[in-house]
Design a protein around this motif. Structure first.
Motif, short mmCIF file in Angstrom:
data_model
loop_
_atom_site.label_atom_id
_atom_site.label_comp_id
_atom_site.label_asym_id
_atom_site.label_seq_id
_atom_site.Cartn_x
_atom_site.Cartn_y
_atom_site.Cartn_z
N ARG A 11 21.49 -23.33 -1.55
CA ARG A 11 20.19 -23.98 -1.56
C ARG A 11 19.50 -23.80 -0.21
O ARG A 11 18.33 -23.48 -0.13
CB ARG A 11 20.32 -25.46 -1.89
N VAL B 38 15.98 -22.05 0.53
CA VAL B 38 14.87 -22.77 1.18
C VAL B 38 14.36 -21.99 2.39
O VAL B 38 13.17 -21.76 2.52
CB VAL B 38 15.31 -24.19 1.59
N TYR B 39 15.31 -21.52 3.23
CA TYR B 39 14.88 -20.77 4.42
C TYR B 39 14.21 -19.46 4.02
O TYR B 39 13.21 -19.05 4.61
CB TYR B 39 16.06 -20.50 5.36
N LEU C 72 10.70 -20.30 2.67
CA LEU C 72 9.79 -20.71 3.74
C LEU C 72 9.43 -19.55 4.65
O LEU C 72 8.28 -19.42 5.08
CB LEU C 72 10.43 -21.83 4.58
N ALA D 228 5.75 -18.27 5.26
CA ALA D 228 5.19 -18.18 6.61
C ALA D 228 4.69 -16.78 6.89
O ALA D 228 3.60 -16.58 7.44
CB ALA D 228 6.25 -18.59 7.63
N LEU E 131 -7.04 -34.73 9.99
CA LEU E 131 -7.04 -34.43 8.57
C LEU E 131 -6.38 -35.56 7.79
O LEU E 131 -6.84 -35.97 6.72
CB LEU E 131 -6.25 -33.14 8.37
N LEU E 132 -5.28 -36.08 8.34
CA LEU E 132 -4.51 -37.10 7.63
C LEU E 132 -5.18 -38.46 7.71
O LEU E 132 -5.17 -39.21 6.74
CB LEU E 132 -3.12 -37.21 8.24
N VAL F 33 -7.20 -39.88 4.82
CA VAL F 33 -6.73 -40.31 3.49
C VAL F 33 -5.93 -41.59 3.53
O VAL F 33 -5.68 -42.20 2.50
CB VAL F 33 -5.87 -39.24 2.79
N ALA G 266 6.48 -26.84 -0.71
CA ALA G 266 6.52 -26.57 0.73
C ALA G 266 6.66 -27.87 1.51
O ALA G 266 7.45 -27.96 2.46
CB ALA G 266 5.25 -25.84 1.17
N ALA H 1 10.23 -29.22 1.21
CA ALA H 1 11.15 -28.43 2.05
C ALA H 1 10.97 -28.78 3.52
O ALA H 1 11.94 -28.94 4.24
CB ALA H 1 10.90 -26.94 1.81
N LEU H 2 9.72 -28.93 3.95
CA LEU H 2 9.46 -29.19 5.37
C LEU H 2 9.74 -30.63 5.77
O LEU H 2 9.83 -30.95 6.95
CB LEU H 2 8.00 -28.86 5.71
N LYS I 29 16.64 -32.17 8.69
CA LYS I 29 17.68 -31.28 9.20
C LYS I 29 17.21 -29.83 9.26
O LYS I 29 17.91 -28.96 9.76
CB LYS I 29 18.94 -31.39 8.32
N LEU I 30 16.00 -29.58 8.70
CA LEU I 30 15.49 -28.20 8.67
C LEU I 30 15.16 -27.73 10.08
O LEU I 30 14.49 -28.44 10.83
CB LEU I 30 14.25 -28.14 7.79
N ARG I 31 15.64 -26.52 10.42
CA ARG I 31 15.29 -25.97 11.72
C ARG I 31 13.96 -25.24 11.64
O ARG I 31 13.62 -24.67 10.62
CB ARG I 31 16.37 -24.99 12.18
N PHE J 87 7.27 -23.41 10.77
CA PHE J 87 6.91 -23.18 9.37
C PHE J 87 5.62 -23.92 9.01
O PHE J 87 4.73 -23.39 8.35
CB PHE J 87 8.03 -23.63 8.43
N ILE K 237 -0.41 -30.44 3.82
CA ILE K 237 -0.47 -31.43 4.89
C ILE K 237 -0.59 -32.85 4.32
O ILE K 237 0.04 -33.79 4.80
CB ILE K 237 -1.67 -31.11 5.82
N PHE K 238 -1.37 -32.99 3.25
CA PHE K 238 -1.52 -34.31 2.64
C PHE K 238 -0.20 -34.78 2.02
O PHE K 238 0.17 -35.96 2.11
CB PHE K 238 -2.62 -34.29 1.58
N ALA L 41 2.28 -35.84 4.79
CA ALA L 41 1.99 -37.16 5.33
C ALA L 41 2.49 -38.24 4.40
O ALA L 41 3.10 -39.22 4.83
CB ALA L 41 0.49 -37.30 5.54
N ALA M 23 19.84 -33.64 -6.70
CA ALA M 23 18.62 -33.38 -5.94
C ALA M 23 17.39 -33.21 -6.84
O ALA M 23 16.33 -33.76 -6.57
CB ALA M 23 18.81 -32.14 -5.06
#
Lengths: 273, 298
Positions: free
Chosen positions: A10, A14-15, A18, A22, A268-269, A272, B91, B94-95, B99-101, B106, B176-177, B180, B200
């Protein structure tokens, strides 16, 4: 063991996903920079290696576009438009939150409904209004319709909820007038909110296309967005020149984004929450 | 209701603060939207107009170009918005993993597209998707396709190109929304579910998605309003010789048609206003529908 293998698979997925996302997100930026160094024929043939035509492209760009003038036009529209929008819309947002009344609440509710009015439905009457007022081909016509922004009013009203009421009360006891409280206390205290709103509004103004396309008719008035669009809409566009134009159009906003990234996203945040 | 009790001077100040914004909104929003409603009952071209009742609405139903623009716009909407929202949620989830590096990297990369102007990215896409261009080259190199895809020349592929382009530009913005919202969710709920042995995917479907529902609604509504007004991309990416919506009007949108009716042909303002009210009605209907669907599931 299965239980250990599964998270590993998994994580790899995921990496991988992403990284692909990117890469795809950033590639067009690289493409733009590489493209500016290549001749148009190489660009449309998909050449991904940097070439040696950067100076040729810049010279061709300069021959077709009066860059200082165009940059001045874009900057003028964006800076004046942003300053007026922030002042007028933040005053309204402040008032809606600070001086609540039943009637004004109802008014605010109807503003929120108007938030969904599409610009496409306004552009014909706005065009006729501006023609009749003799304002076609002027920056007034570009800026004026956006100065009262419901979105920014709403944004400031939300942010004002965090403005400490004691500050206002103390200022009143000290004998400050309401406009002084707004100008000398509210605006400095709310600087982060203004910074975030500035980024949003500046970007929208700098990037605006449809309304300037309608209003601005002569080359000496055109903004960089219109120039890039018209360079690319030739029957046989010179993509090397187009890339130089795209860099000029994109760079200011990218710089603002990287310098003020946290503000950018916070802004941006904030709208909302 | 003590908070509504204000002194008279406060009331005066409130209106002084509101006056500039309200005046401008009245001039540049309320008046134009009402005027364009009135316009939509006028027929004729240029300055020769007369009251035509519902003639413009009848004309809509008989106008193949309008029907094509409407169909195209709805196709973009129905296909693009769900794809983008799903990608944005994935996305964001995942972000959101602490623990995500490389989280910041990203996030910045995926967000970056939405700082470009619509025109600048449109011209980039136009050059990337040329027949012998970098995208076709790459796809052929990867053996995904055997001959170049006519992105700009064939109606089906031109529509795909527009959908790809909008998705590239707006996925990070929507993400982004969601990010948050995810950061505001109490992590202990997930811990509890994990300890209880909830897998999961089930945590995602039964915990994450329901909690994101308000944000899904918000992003869907703003994306719908945005897509219904699609203009910059179809007037720049799929433009041929300065005329947008190519090839053969296959990417013509309602906004572009309104623009053409007003500025490219002999202006027929009444009819253009009628088409613009189609967008108003669609925005209202789809927004109401989305609120209704969101409420039903509660």
């Amino acid at each position: 063991m299965m239980n250990q293998a599964l998270p590993l698979i998994r994580r790899t997925l995921v990496y991988g996903a992403l990284s692909l996302a990117a890469f795809l997100s950033v590639f067009p930026f690289l493409w733009m920079v590489i493209g500016a160094t290549n001749l148009s024929a190489d660009i449309t043939k998909g050449r991904v290696m940097p070439g040696s035509a950067l100076w040729t492209n810049i010279q061709n760009f300069a021959a077709q576009v009066d860059l200082p003038l165009v940059l001045w036009n874009s900057t003028w529209v964006a800076v004046v438009g942003t300053a007026l929008t922030l002042l007028v819309s933040s005053m309204a947002g402040y008032a809606f939150e600070m001086f609540q009344s039943k009637f004004r609440e109802r008014l605010f509710g109807s503003l929120l409904l108007m938030l969904s009015i599409p610009f496409a439905a306004l552009m014909i009457p706005l065009f006729v209004m501006m023609s009749k007022a003799g304002l076609m081909n002027s920056y007034t016509a570009i800026i004026a319709p956006g100065v009262a922004s419901i979105f920014i009013i709403f944004y400031f009203r939300q942010a004002t909820k965090a403005f400490p009421g004691e500050l206002r009360d103390a200022a009143r006891i000290d004998g400050l007038k309401e406009w002084q409280i707004f100008w000398y206390i509210y605006m400095p205290v709310m600087r982060p909110t203004y910074a975030a709103a500035t980024i949003i509004v500046f970007m929208a103004n700098w990037n605006a296309y449809l309304w300037p396309l309608i209003v601005l008719q002569t080359n000496d008035m055109k903004t960089i967005t219109l120039v890039v669009s018209s360079l690319a809409s030739a029957y046989v566009p010179d993509f090397g020149v187009v890339m130089v134009g795209a860099i000029v159009a994109t760079l200011p906003v990218v710089i603002v984004f990287f310098v003020l990234q946290r503000r950018f996203v916070e802004g941006l945040l904030g709208s909302v929450k | 209701m003590g908070k509504f009790r204000l002194g008279r001077s406060e009331n005066v100040y409130a209106w002084l603060f509101l006056a500039p914004a309200l005046t401008l909104l009245a001039i540049f929003m309320v008046y134009p939207i009402l005027w364009s409603l009135w316009m939509s009952f006028q027929t004729g071209k240029g300055v020769n107009t007369q009251f035509g009742g519902l003639a413009n609405i009848y004309r809509l139903t008989q106008d193949p170009v309008f029907l094509r623009a409407l169909t195209n716009t709805l196709i973009f909407l129905i296909i693009q918005v769900p794809i983008m929202i799903v990608l944005a949620i994935l996305a964001a989830v995942a972000l959101n993993d602490p623990k995500l590096r490389g989280r910041a990297f990203f996030r910045t990369a995926i967000f970056l597209p939405c700082v470009t102007s619509l025109v600048a990215y449109s011209v980039l896409f136009k050059s990337m998707f040329a027949t012998d261009g970098v995208v076709n080259d790459t796809l052929m190199w990867l053996h995904i396709i055997s001959s170049p895809i006519p992105w700009l020349a064939q109606p089906f592929w031109a529509k795909c190109l527009i959908i790809i382009a909008i998705t590239w530009r707006w996925t990070g913005y929507n993400m982004i929304f969601f990010l948050a919202a995810l950061q505001n969710i109490d992590r202990s709920i997930y811990e509890a579910a994990r300890i209880d042995g909830v897998p999961a995917w089930a945590r995602f479907v039964y915990l994450t998605v329901p909690m994101l529902k308000p944000v899904i609604l918000f992003t869907t509504v703003i994306s719908t309003i945005g897509t219904l007004q699609l203009f910059d991309e179809v007037n720049n990416i799929t433009a041929s010789g300065g005329v947008g919506g190519a090839p053969a009007d296959s990417t013509l949108t309602l906004s572009l048609y309104i623009y053409n009716l007003t500025f490219r042909f002999m202006p027929s303002l009444g009819y253009a206003a009628t088409v613009s009210y189609v967008i108003v009605v669609l925005v209202a209907l789809l927004t109401a529908l989305q609120f209704f669907v969101a409420r039903e599931r509660k």
